[in-house]
Design an enzyme around this catalytic site. Structure first.
Site, mmCIF file in Angstrom:
data_model
loop_
_atom_site.group_PDB
_atom_site.id
_atom_site.type_symbol
_atom_site.label_atom_id
_atom_site.label_comp_id
_atom_site.label_asym_id
_atom_site.label_seq_id
_atom_site.Cartn_x
_atom_site.Cartn_y
_atom_site.Cartn_z
ATOM 1 C CG HIS A 183 32.897 18.561 67.151
ATOM 2 N ND1 HIS A 183 32.952 19.715 67.533
ATOM 3 C CD2 HIS A 183 33.950 17.986 67.411
ATOM 4 C CE1 HIS A 183 34.103 20.135 68.134
ATOM 5 N NE2 HIS A 183 34.598 18.850 68.113
ATOM 6 C CD GLU A 184 35.006 14.226 67.349
ATOM 7 O OE1 GLU A 184 36.257 14.218 66.626
ATOM 8 O OE2 GLU A 184 34.913 14.711 68.501
ATOM 9 C CG HIS A 189 37.790 17.638 64.678
ATOM 10 N ND1 HIS A 189 38.348 18.714 64.522
ATOM 11 C CD2 HIS A 189 37.339 17.305 65.719
ATOM 12 C CE1 HIS A 189 38.086 19.390 65.840
ATOM 13 N NE2 HIS A 189 37.279 18.408 66.586
HETATM 14 ZN ZN LIG Z 1 36.699 18.469 68.390
#
Ligand SMILES: [Zn+2]
Length: 948
Positions: A260-261, A264
């Site tokens: 997830h990170e 980003h």
């Molecule tokens: Zn996030």
């Protein structure tokens, strides 16, 4: 409204159910699990403009699409990744402890990233697409030095200037501020050549991780706050892992926090656009009204207009790790454009830091480093483990590899490793596997180590001298043998019996119990002892229970068994007094309890837990019911029996803890209440039953091995300090009973114990010397009365019938060291030293000595005379023999005197020649043996005659 922090808190408490874990102050301020919104706010303060940025992104995406014919990525970018593993040097200096993650779990995380980024995690969406990025563990540091652990640099935060304890950071902002201002600037590696990942235990903050966002240029609106020093991702250590090698931050333990990170980091936004049905700038992800928690049912609506199923499987949502599996085509396009255009990221594919400078370097792959000697099967019992050696890339020639072995464990007796060597040929890239075999013995010993290193002959592979950990492999063997205390009178010991009937202090908690409410602020939801509400839930008398009563009610003993749904973050603990279980096994707990609480969508919010601790610091949660640790849904008094794990055997420092956790919404009564808490352990008793047996592998020439019956665990015998390693020995009760029986040898007569223990080796052994201990119950010994103190140990050769006359050469009698525990523990033990191998063992009491044992006696004619020959096997005080003669077989007269040996325990030969005989007369002879006290004994009669 539920709090994310509550969810992952449970996970780190209860994972690895029987491993010891330090309970940290668990309740923290509520926070997002991802710092993306905060990061973007910081960017906006620096002039970042979402619309301008996304317009530029869209322009670049359109260009990219034209070049790539509107499909999945045609270029897969490989980028080196470095994990800064931040740990506490005071408590986590051992790799694998707490935040000091192993190479294995970091490697697993990289594999999970590559599966997720390659769309190989089982997405069911047609739009699911490869993101076009793969991660390779960095092989060299920024100076070009080989990394002994690929992809890992370890940092003890205590040795860094100005670094705080990450677990003391209590909010998302505290984490982001400390990392961006202190940690990252002091530790980052060149972000044009590495993706920087910082791992730390900031579980007290509620944050799982955050990433810096890519800029598109330095133009106003397109730049952001990311710098060379801060570019990268920070995630909580417990979230690192993979589906097959999970971390500890359940339900975020499968490595999807970093997926997830990194989403980003490569320009992806939350699927909600961080607004109610906001814009994530991807047309193939449906809008969503809020980030997801848990794993909703497929088809769950998005809460927006139009209403469509939400894509909670998208990595850019907040769902539990287990249900994430999707990046879409639009997300892939954004990532590709970022990889081609964004500062730092666009340089990464050309970095060579992911390539090893020592392609033929060999190293130990991660494997088991602590093994118990416990094994099953027939003797010799053993268990095998692989020891795997990898090569960085390939061998570039021939080489032979063997392992050097040092350490406190002994090869052959404790372990073997096969084969003795393996070979490499040019181009060989395969792992080489040695097999470590650990033998299960019965010796009571401390843990031992095996230290392995490489011996290389040839040049085809090499080891990096600088990389000690990669070139060495240490295995610790833990012992599973124990000297249990023996007590026939009291097989079961009660360590604690508490019905909370007698209580003291303002909380009416029994003496010695310690209660606490770790939330620290709450005056309600604490442990108190009284009978208020007890009857309602099926108890009688007092219980110890959670109460929301005020302090007056607590003092007055009227605080009810009920809990508050508005008190914030209850963590109430009740710890038992110290329990001394030294020498005991099979520790178990029985108690009556109720514990209801709250469970929503499969997630527990209010519940009870039971723990044990062996040191008062590290608590391990116990599986209590239905293979689960949670106590919830029990609304009437229920008896639970919990067996504590093997690790509690023999501890003198045991405590139990009862813990109630609840949040500030919904209260389903009753809370945790306990009564009639009984903790027991077991002594070993003495084996008396016929044919009960134990087989043990005796592989040492020192120390003691106990034979505990495989039938029922009772003790049969102990063997100490054997002169050789006899291998597998079986101790069996071959005769049983409480009486005594006559036993005669050629040396003496005895009464013997009815119980006989046979110790037989699998491989014949007639030379071993050793000390043996036999155990007898008071009942088995009662018949001896005052003769108890004169009992000796006898060994009789295998195969000799104890009911017949035993040749003294086949039996050995030794004085016994007697440990008389009859009065208090119902048994006595008898220890003695023996030589000459293994046999039948029993107790004997000598009733009389045979003064002289005549082995044989004959009379033979010899031409003109008659020769008498006799021999003795033993002589005690033997003055000598009258030789007596008769011509009618009735009337004997002495014809000679032969002196005896007086005392002898070897065979003695005698001869006498009668020269005064006439032909054709039958002469009768006998011996009249006389001892120094003038006691006499006659031999059998022999006859002979000479021919005329
Ligand atoms: Zn996030």
């Amino acid at each position: 409204m539920k709090k994310i922090y509550t969810l992952f808190l449970f996970g780190f408490i209860v994972s690895n159910v029987f491993s010891q874990q330090v309970l940290k102050s668990p309740f923290v301020a509520a926070a997002d699990k991802c710092g993306f919104s905060a990061e973007m706010e910081k960017n906006r303060v620096r002039g970042f403009n979402d619309a301008a940025y996304e317009a530029e992104m869209q322009r670049l995406i359109n260009e990219f699409k034209q070049l790539n014919n509107f499909g999945p990525p045609t270029t897969i970018f490989s980028v080196p990744i470095i994990f800064h593993v931040i740990y506490d040097g005071n408590t986590e200096s051992t790799i694998g402890t707490g935040a000091n993650l192993t190479q294995a779990i970091v490697t697993a995380q990289i594999q999970q990233l590559n599966a997720d980024f390659a769309n190989l995690s089982g997405s069911g969406y047609g739009s699911a697409t490869d993101l076009g990025v793969r991660f390779v563990a960095a092989k060299v540091d920024p100076m070009g030095n080989l990394l002994c652990e690929p992809g890992i640099v370890r940092i003890n935060w205590r040795s860094q200037s100005g670094w705080q304890n990450p677990s003391g950071l209590s909010s998302m902002n505290a984490v982001m501020t400390h990392f961006d201002n202190v940690v990252k600037p002091q530790s980052y590696w060149d972000p044009y050549r590495y993706v920087n990942i910082w791992l730390a235990d900031f579980s007290g903050s509620g944050l799982l991780g955050y990433a810096t966002f890519p800029a598109m240029s330095t133009l106003p609106g397109l730049g952001n706050s990311e710098t060379d020093q801060t570019a990268g991702v920070v995630v909580m250590s417990g979230s690192v892992g993979s589906l097959s090698n999970p971390g500890t931050a359940s339900p975020y333990q499968y490595g999807r926090t970093l997926t997830h990170e990194l989403g980003h980091f490569f320009g992806l936004r939350h699927i909600t656009g961080d607004a109610n049905c906001g814009n994530d700038y991807c047309t193939d992800t449906p809008p969503q009204n809020a980030l997801t928690s848990g794993c909703p049912a497929p088809g769950t609506a998005n809460g927006c207009t139009p209403s469509v199923p939400k894509m909670f499987e998208n990595y850019m949502d907040y769902s539990n790790d287990i249900c994430l599996n999707t990046f879409t085509l639009n997300q892939s396009e954004s990532c590709q454009v970022v990889m081609l255009n964004s500062p730092r990221r666009k340089e990464l594919p050309s970095s060579t830091t992911g390539v090893s400078p020592m392609l033929n370097r060999i190293f130990f792959k991660p494997g088991q480093t602590t093994v118990s000697e416990t094994a099953s099967g027939a003797c010799p019992r053993y268990k095998e483990y692989p020891i795997t050696v990898g090569v960085e890339s390939t061998a570039n020639g021939n080489a032979t590899l063997s392992l050097s072995k040092t350490g406190s464990a002994t090869e052959i007796t404790d372990y073997t490793i096969t084969p003795s060597s393996v070979t490499y040929t040019n181009g060989d890239a395969t792992d080489k596997v040695f097999t470590l075999r650990i033998y299960d013995d019965a010796i009571i010993e401390s843990a031992e180590t095996i230290q392995l290193a490489f011996n290389i002959s040839g040049t085809g592979v090499q080891q990096s001298i600088a990389c000690g950990s990669a070139n060495q492999y240490t295995i610790t063997i833990t012992d599973d043998d124990f000297n249990y205390s023996i007590n026939n009178t009291m097989p079961t010991v009660t360590l604690l019996s508490e019905n909370f009937g007698i209580t003291t202090g303002s909380n009416q908690v029994p003496a010695g119990w310690v209660t606490s409410n770790a939330a620290g602020t709450s005056t309600t939801n604490k442990w108190v002892g009284n009978n208020t509400g007890a009857g309602t839930y099926g108890f009688s008398g007092n219980t110890l229970h959670i109460s929301n009563g005020n302090s007056t009610a607590v003092t007055n003993g009227t605080a009810a068994m009920a809990y508050s749904s508005t008190a914030t973050g209850t963590d109430a603990r009740a710890v038992t007094p110290l329990l001394n279980a030294a020498g005991l096994k099979d520790i178990s707990v029985s108690l009556k309890l109720v514990s209801n609480g709250e469970i929503d969508s499969g997630t527990f919010y209010d519940f009870g837990l039971v723990y044990y601790t062996l040191n008062g610091t590290n608590y391990s949660v116990l599986t209590v019911l239905n293979n689960d640790v949670y106590l919830q849904g029990i609304t009437s008094s229920t008896t639970l029996n919990i067996n504590l794990p093997a690790g509690t055997i023999g501890t003198s420092n045991l405590r139990l803890m009862f813990r109630w956790i609840s949040d500030n919404s919904v209260a389903n009564q009753p809370p945790f209440a306990i009564d009639d808490v009984v903790v027991t352990g077991k002594n070993v008793t003495v084996e008396s039953q016929l044919n009960h047996a134990a087989t043990e592998n005796i592989l040492s020439t020192s120390g003691s091995s106990n034979f505990y019956s495989s039938n029922d665990g009772q003790v049969i015998a102990k063997l100490s300090n054997p002169s050789v390693s006899p291998g597998c020995l079986t101790a069996t009760i071959t005769q049983a009973g409480n009486t005594n029986i006559s036993l005669s040898s050629t040396a003496a007569t005895y009464l013997r114990s009815e119980k006989v223990v046979n110790i037989s080796p699998a491989i014949a052994n007639t030379t071993a010397s050793y000390n043996v201990t036999l155990y007898y119950t008071t009942a088995e010994l009662a018949i001896w009365g005052a003769n108890f103190a004169n009992l000796k140990l006898m060994k009789v050769k295998n195969g000799i019938n104890l009911g017949g006359l035993i040749n003294s050469a086949d039996a050995e009698v030794v004085n016994a060291v007697i440990d008389d525990q009859r009065a208090t523990k119902g048994y006595a033990s008898f220890s003695g030293d023996f030589t000459g191998g293994f046999s039948q063992f029993l107790l004997v009491y000598q009733t009389s000595v045979v003064p002289v044992a005549i082995l044989n006696f004959d009379a033979l004619s010899n031409n003109k005379n008659i020769v008498l020959n006799w021999s003795t096997s033993i002589e005690n005080n033997n003055k000598g023999f009258f030789v007596e003669r008769s011509i009618d077989g009735n009337q004997f007269e002495p014809i000679s005197w032969i002196n005896g040996k007086m005392n002898s325990n070897i065979i003695s030969h005698y001869t006498y020649t009668d020269n005064y005989v006439e032909p054709d007369v039958i002469y009768y002879y006998r011996l009249r043996q006389k001892d120094i006290d003038n006691n006499e004994k006659l031999s059998d009669v022999r006859q002979a005659k000479i021919k005329g």
